[in-house]
Design an enzyme around this catalytic site. Structure first.
Site, short mmCIF file in Angstrom:
data_model
loop_
_atom_site.label_atom_id
_atom_site.label_comp_id
_atom_site.label_asym_id
_atom_site.label_seq_id
_atom_site.Cartn_x
_atom_site.Cartn_y
_atom_site.Cartn_z
N LYS A 156 0.16 4.27 -0.32
CA LYS A 156 -0.48 5.46 0.26
C LYS A 156 -0.22 6.70 -0.63
CE LYS A 156 -0.29 3.24 4.71
NZ LYS A 156 -0.28 3.33 6.15
N SER A 195 3.14 -2.11 10.46
CA SER A 195 4.59 -2.20 10.71
C SER A 195 5.16 -3.58 10.42
CB SER A 195 4.92 -1.75 12.14
OG SER A 195 4.54 -0.40 12.32
N ASN A 207 0.87 -1.17 0.00
CA ASN A 207 0.00 0.00 0.00
C ASN A 207 0.91 1.22 0.00
OD1 ASN A 207 -1.80 2.05 0.52
ND2 ASN A 207 -2.37 1.34 2.57
N GLU A 220 -7.16 4.63 7.69
CA GLU A 220 -6.95 6.05 7.36
C GLU A 220 -8.18 6.62 6.65
OE1 GLU A 220 -3.13 5.50 5.45
OE2 GLU A 220 -2.33 4.92 7.39
N GLY A 253 2.19 2.27 10.78
CA GLY A 253 3.15 3.37 10.64
C GLY A 253 3.82 3.76 11.95
N GLU A 297 -5.62 -5.00 10.43
CA GLU A 297 -4.59 -3.99 10.66
C GLU A 297 -4.89 -3.22 11.94
OE1 GLU A 297 -2.58 -2.70 6.74
OE2 GLU A 297 -4.44 -1.61 6.91
N GLY A 353 2.77 -1.17 4.34
CA GLY A 353 2.81 0.26 4.03
C GLY A 353 4.25 0.71 3.82
N HIS A 408 -9.77 0.82 4.89
CA HIS A 408 -8.50 1.13 5.55
C HIS A 408 -8.75 2.14 6.67
CE1 HIS A 408 -4.45 2.51 6.33
NE2 HIS A 408 -4.03 1.40 5.73
#
Ligand code: PGA
Length: 249
Positions: free
Chosen positions: A11, A212, A9, A96, A172, A166, A233, A94
């Site tokens: 992003k 992570s 991903n 986010e 992150g 996730e 990510g 997701h």
């Protein structure tokens, strides 16, 4: 055997040339004997170019889309445009998108249905924020996310979907879930699939871990019986790290 998947991903990162270079490097160095199905979710501007590049084994998907065919939705990309671009998968749910763009359970359900209508593969993301884990309600929280936006599908349809767990506190942050935490949630998701559908369906759906996940911990995470790969990510932006992850089964 369930499909093993490593999905990157990207992003909102990379300029066009950087994206091309990363994609070409991964494509050319991908180990042909790797059992991983490799997927990449680039920023939408690069999708058409990458999805139509020749000699690549990599599946291309989009990070986001709007669940309508067309119309006056300034700034959005329609599900039909995604299909037309050559992308074959979509990320939905997701954290986010849920947190920064207020995507609700109902809206995510609409996205799932519209992706299915267009025969796009759904990678449905779920996962709890830190405060939910701290008060020990992560199980009911994740179950609710699945029930509200994914479990309305019939058995034949959900079989074609992938689920990504996730934990938000791991995304992150460099703080990975322990293998015990990951396996516990993945096993629970599989149990809920068995409860709602049946064990044959539950056993056929790939459940990815994200948060992570990197070249150093992928092997350990992927060794969990219910972890079928990763949604990556930060480490997906580094060709060598990502390639190593694809060889971590
Ligand atoms: P991360 O992101 O690997 O950088 O934690 C994972 C994701 O958000 O999909």
């Amino acid at each position: 055997m369930r499909k093993k998947i490593v999905a990157g991903n990207w992003k909102m990162n990379l300029m066009n040339q950087e994206a091309l270079l990363l994609f070409n490097t991964i494509s050319s160095k991908l180990d042909k004997d790797s059992i991983a199905n490799v997927m990449v979710f680039p920023p939408s501007l690069f999708v058409h170019q990458l999805a139509n590049s020749e000699n690549s084994e990599i599946t291309i998907g989009v990070q986001n889309f709007y669940p309508k065919d067309k119309g006056a939705f300034t700034g959005e990309i329609s599900v039909s445009q995604v299909k037309d671009s050559g992308a074959t998968s979509v990320l939905i749910g997701h954290s986010e998108r849920r947190a920064y763009f207020n995507e609700t359970h109902q809206f995510l359900k609409e996205k799932v249905d519209s992706a299915i209508d267009y025969e796009l593969e759904v990678i449905f993301c779920c996962g709890e924020p830190l405060e939910i884990r701290e008060n020990n309600s992560e199980m009911s929280y994740v179950k609710k996310q699945l029930e509200a936006s994914l479990f309305h599908l019939d058995g034949d349809t959900i079989k074609k979907c992938v689920i990504a767990y996730e934990p938000v506190w791991a995304i992150g942050t460099g703080k990975t879930a322990t293998i015990a935490q990951a396996e516990e949630m993945h096993a629970a998701i599989r149990f809920w699939l068995t409860e709602k559908y049946n064990s044959e369906i539950a056993e056929s759906i790939s459940i990815l871990y994200g948060g992570s996940c990197n070249a150093s911990n992928a092997n350990e995470l992927f060794s969990c019986p219910n972890v079928d790969g990763g949604l990556i990510g930060g480490a997906a932006l580094d060709a060598e790290a990502f390639l190593q992850i694809t060889n971590s089964f």
